[in-house]
Design an enzyme around this catalytic site. Sequence first.
Site, PDB file in Angstrom:
ATOM      1  N   ASP A  80       3.832   1.646  -2.207  1.00 38.23           N
ATOM      2  CA  ASP A  80       3.617   0.890  -0.968  1.00 38.23           C
ATOM      3  C   ASP A  80       4.802   0.862  -0.020  1.00 38.23           C
ATOM      4  O   ASP A  80       4.765   0.156   0.973  1.00 38.23           O
ATOM      5  CB  ASP A  80       3.132  -0.536  -1.286  1.00 38.23           C
ATOM      6  CG  ASP A  80       4.257  -1.547  -1.375  1.00 38.23           C
ATOM      7  OD1 ASP A  80       5.305  -1.214  -1.958  1.00 38.23           O
ATOM      8  OD2 ASP A  80       4.086  -2.660  -0.859  1.00 38.23           O
ATOM      9  N   GLU A  81       5.856   1.597  -0.310  1.00 36.48           N
ATOM     10  CA  GLU A  81       6.978   1.582   0.639  1.00 36.48           C
ATOM     11  C   GLU A  81       7.645   2.938   0.748  1.00 36.48           C
ATOM     12  O   GLU A  81       7.647   3.722  -0.186  1.00 36.48           O
ATOM     13  CB  GLU A  81       8.007   0.509   0.270  1.00 36.48           C
ATOM     14  CG  GLU A  81       8.641   0.690  -1.051  1.00 36.48           C
ATOM     15  CD  GLU A  81       9.693  -0.374  -1.378  1.00 36.48           C
ATOM     16  OE1 GLU A  81      10.599  -0.603  -0.556  1.00 36.48           O
ATOM     17  OE2 GLU A  81       9.608  -0.931  -2.477  1.00 36.48           O
TER      18      GLU A  81
ATOM     19  N   ASP B  40       6.754  -1.172   4.503  1.00 32.38           N
ATOM     20  CA  ASP B  40       6.376  -1.796   3.225  1.00 32.38           C
ATOM     21  C   ASP B  40       5.063  -2.569   3.425  1.00 32.38           C
ATOM     22  O   ASP B  40       4.969  -3.430   4.294  1.00 32.38           O
ATOM     23  CB  ASP B  40       7.503  -2.750   2.801  1.00 32.38           C
ATOM     24  CG  ASP B  40       7.313  -3.308   1.388  1.00 32.38           C
ATOM     25  OD1 ASP B  40       8.304  -3.347   0.643  1.00 32.38           O
ATOM     26  OD2 ASP B  40       6.189  -3.711   1.043  1.00 32.38           O
TER      27      ASP B  40
END
Length: 356
Positions: free
Chosen positions: A106-107, A11
Amino acid sequence: MSINRKIIHVDMDAFYVSVEIRDNPALVGLPVAVGGNSDRRGVIATCNYEARKFGVRSAMATAMALKKCPNLVIVPGRMAEYKEVSRQIREIFEYYTPLIEPLSLDEAYLDVSDCTEFQGSATLIAQQIRRDIFYKTGLTASAGIAPVKFLAKVASDENKPNGQFVITPDQVVEFVKTMPLEKISGVGKVTLKKLHDAGLFVGEDVRNSKEVFLSQLLGSYGAVLWARCQGIDNRGVETERVRKSVGVERTFSEDIKDLSVLKQIMHEKLIPELKKRAQSYLDKRHIGKLGVKLKFNDFVVTTKEQKHNQFDVATFESLLVEALSRGEGRAVRLLGVHIGLEDSVVDAIEQLSLFG
Ligand code: DCP
Ligand code: MG
């Protein structure tokens, strides 16, 4: 007993805002947020750790954020840039494993059970992935390493920012016992309140309760939560998800309270648009359910769905009425309609023919 894999949850740290600071060094060291206009509807998408010290958070109204941190610098977002970084980190993941499940830009979860780099040490693989990300993008990421998905996600938060945390198979039970229940993905505000009202705060409390008690308290999620607190999570890392729904939604320029206005927007704008967008899927797939989503003016989101096999205006309407009643008079910021898609008929036939 759970099936143990080596899962890494990666993340990015303060993602949008880190990209902005990277590209504008004048912002380094200042409290910075990406987001919203300063009018009453603006919200913060995210902020850096300097701003978090003042209590600024994602989804906070801009006005509130400025009250908490008067020197907060607010910059507009650049979605295309975030997508580009997302593509770059994806490329890095692909070097280590094909088993990648992105959860957002983003993860992602990575299953590195079969990765041979670093003699298969997931800890070292995660460290190298974070170095690769920094080298390629100039941004930091955090990682969690665990034998199951939900714990990998909890672990990636433990040493944030720019850190990582490992939970080995033999540490799972001890870790879960003291883990606050709100850390488990799926436990939102409402669920947490029910758990607290029942005297359940950490994993140990759930472990000491009966599964049926949790099911009575939380419905079908009760059994899931009970399993999680035993350290069990049999979900695999799902690559290339089959699309399960198609939807259309709209955020209004002014919040709307009036049911008849919402109905009109649904009939005249959203349903026609949904029909158009769904067309290409409906050649191969059947409709399984209809759904309506509302976001109230306090940003609480509610979704109401019903099984159905075709576009049915009356069903959409009754779902809207029910969803709206959950707001107890609050005005609506966003309205969405969607259909759930059944598994592909064509794929099912192809699979059958493999055995034919
Ligand atoms: N985001 C958003 N609105 C929210 C939450 C997040 O627009 N309510 C966006 C901005 C974030 C990005 O998604 O940068 C990733 O969300 P995260 O929850 O991972 O938050 P950050 O990456 O910003 O911070 P953290 O370091 O806590 O991961
Ligand atoms: Mg993040």
